[in-house]
Design an enzyme around this catalytic site. Structure first.
Site, PDB file in Angstrom:
ATOM      1  N   LYS A 204      10.058  37.947  36.882  1.00  0.00           N
ATOM      2  CA  LYS A 204      11.407  37.454  36.459  1.00  0.00           C
ATOM      3  C   LYS A 204      11.862  37.788  34.974  1.00  0.00           C
ATOM      4  O   LYS A 204      12.941  38.360  34.820  1.00  0.00           O
ATOM      5  CB  LYS A 204      11.513  36.103  36.501  1.00  0.00           C
TER       6      LYS A 204
ATOM      7  N   ASP B 267      18.636  30.535  40.006  1.00  0.00           N
ATOM      8  CA  ASP B 267      17.803  29.397  40.346  1.00  0.00           C
ATOM      9  C   ASP B 267      18.575  28.148  39.828  1.00  0.00           C
ATOM     10  O   ASP B 267      18.518  27.214  40.497  1.00  0.00           O
ATOM     11  CB  ASP B 267      16.385  29.396  39.514  1.00  0.00           C
TER      12      ASP B 267
END
Ligand code: ATR
Length: 285
Positions: free
Chosen positions: A71, A107
């Protein structure tokens, strides 16, 4: 007549075998009748990640999800980001735009959407939120809770310096850091408790923090979803707290990516939840 090109999306990770993203997105592709679309797994080791990322369009991908451990590397490799990814310096969703690939981060959105769906009476503004942990997931959740109007964030982490770095990196306005041994003080008067550590996951240690100081009106949630009901959630439920498991965060974080790639905002339904639960060998409580 030529057949339309297949619109492919992938999830990139290392390892990637256990990712449930293909199950979720291919379910939506079927449900919404998206033609010539496919969502795949792509196992890419760290040394090949940046090269693979830049080759996504030529490999036929219109977008991607990015998971552990890539990420932060995805953030660094891309030149366009949405505001959330810019703040977190981490990307979990890549979208093709006319200007090129754009990195986003859903997220925190997934975390909040899960609470809104499953704990309808809970209000961020009603009191302090306690976050256990200081990893990548904690960053996304802390930023999202602040945006939702939480009046105070209390970070409790085994390694205090990591929590302090998180607060200064994200410039969190209202955060206080507590020692792990001082969790009781953090729980006092809180309106939300979130476990963002790996404790409670199958094969990891137990999260043994005493819940006594937590007001009974506080909501308790866990981002660990294997098992679906973690030890923390079981203890909180037994005390009478409202609890929300972590599976919904996984399902909801997928929504904005699917919408950006295929132009349909998909729904997180009981049917989707059942599909993923069955794949995990779990059942609903
Ligand atoms: P991610 O970035 O994927 O969220 P991570 O960086 O591995 O995950 O973070 C795991 C979290 O679980 C950290 O907050 C870690 O605490 P440290 O920062 O002190 O390492 C926490 N954690 C893991 N094992 C733990 C344990 N045995 N006791 C307390 N906290 C633990």
């Amino acid at each position: 007549m030529t057949r339309p090109a297949i619109r492919k999306v992938c999830v990139i990770g290392w390892p990637i075998t256990h990712s449930r993203s293909p199950l979720i997105h291919n379910h939506w592709i079927r449900t919404y009748g998206i033609e010539s679309a496919l969502y795949e797994r792509l196992a890419v080791p760290p040394e090949d990640f940046v090269a693979t990322l830049h080759r996504l369009p030529e490999l036929g991908y219109i977008g991607a999800n990015v998971t552990v451990p890539h990420k932060e590397a995805a953030f660094a490799a891309l030149t366009r980001h949405d505001a959330v990814a810019l703040r977190l310096k981490a990307v979990n969703t890549i979208v093709t735009t006319p200007e090129g690939l754009e990195g986003r981060n859903t997220d925190g959105y997934g975390f909040i959407a899960n609470l809104k769906e499953r704990a309808r009476g809970w209000r961020a503004a009603a009191g302090p939120a306690v976050l256990l942990g200081a990893g990548g997931a904690t960053r996304a959740i802390a930023a999202a809770l602040e945006s939702e109007g939480v009046p105070e964030l209390r970070l409790v982490n085994r390694t205090r310096a990591r929590a302090e770095a998180l607060v200064s990196d994200l410039e969190l306005r209202s955060a206080r850091v507590f020692d792990w041994d001082d969790a009781a003080a953090a729980l006092d008067g809180a309106n939300l408790l979130v476990n963002t550590t790996t404790l409670g996951m199958k094969g990891a240690g137990d999260l043994d923090i005493a819940l006594d100081p937590l007001p009974l009106g506080a909501l308790v949630t866990d981002i660990v979803y294997t098992p679906l009901e973690t030890g923390l959630l079981a203890r909180a439920r037994a005390r009478g707290h409202d609890v929300v498991d972590g599976l919904g965060m996984l399902l909801h974080q997928a929504v904005p990516g699917f919408e950006a790639w295929f132009g349909v905002r998909p729904e997180v339904t009981a049917q989707l939840r059942a599909l993923v639960l069955a794949d995990m060998g779990e059942t609903e409580r």
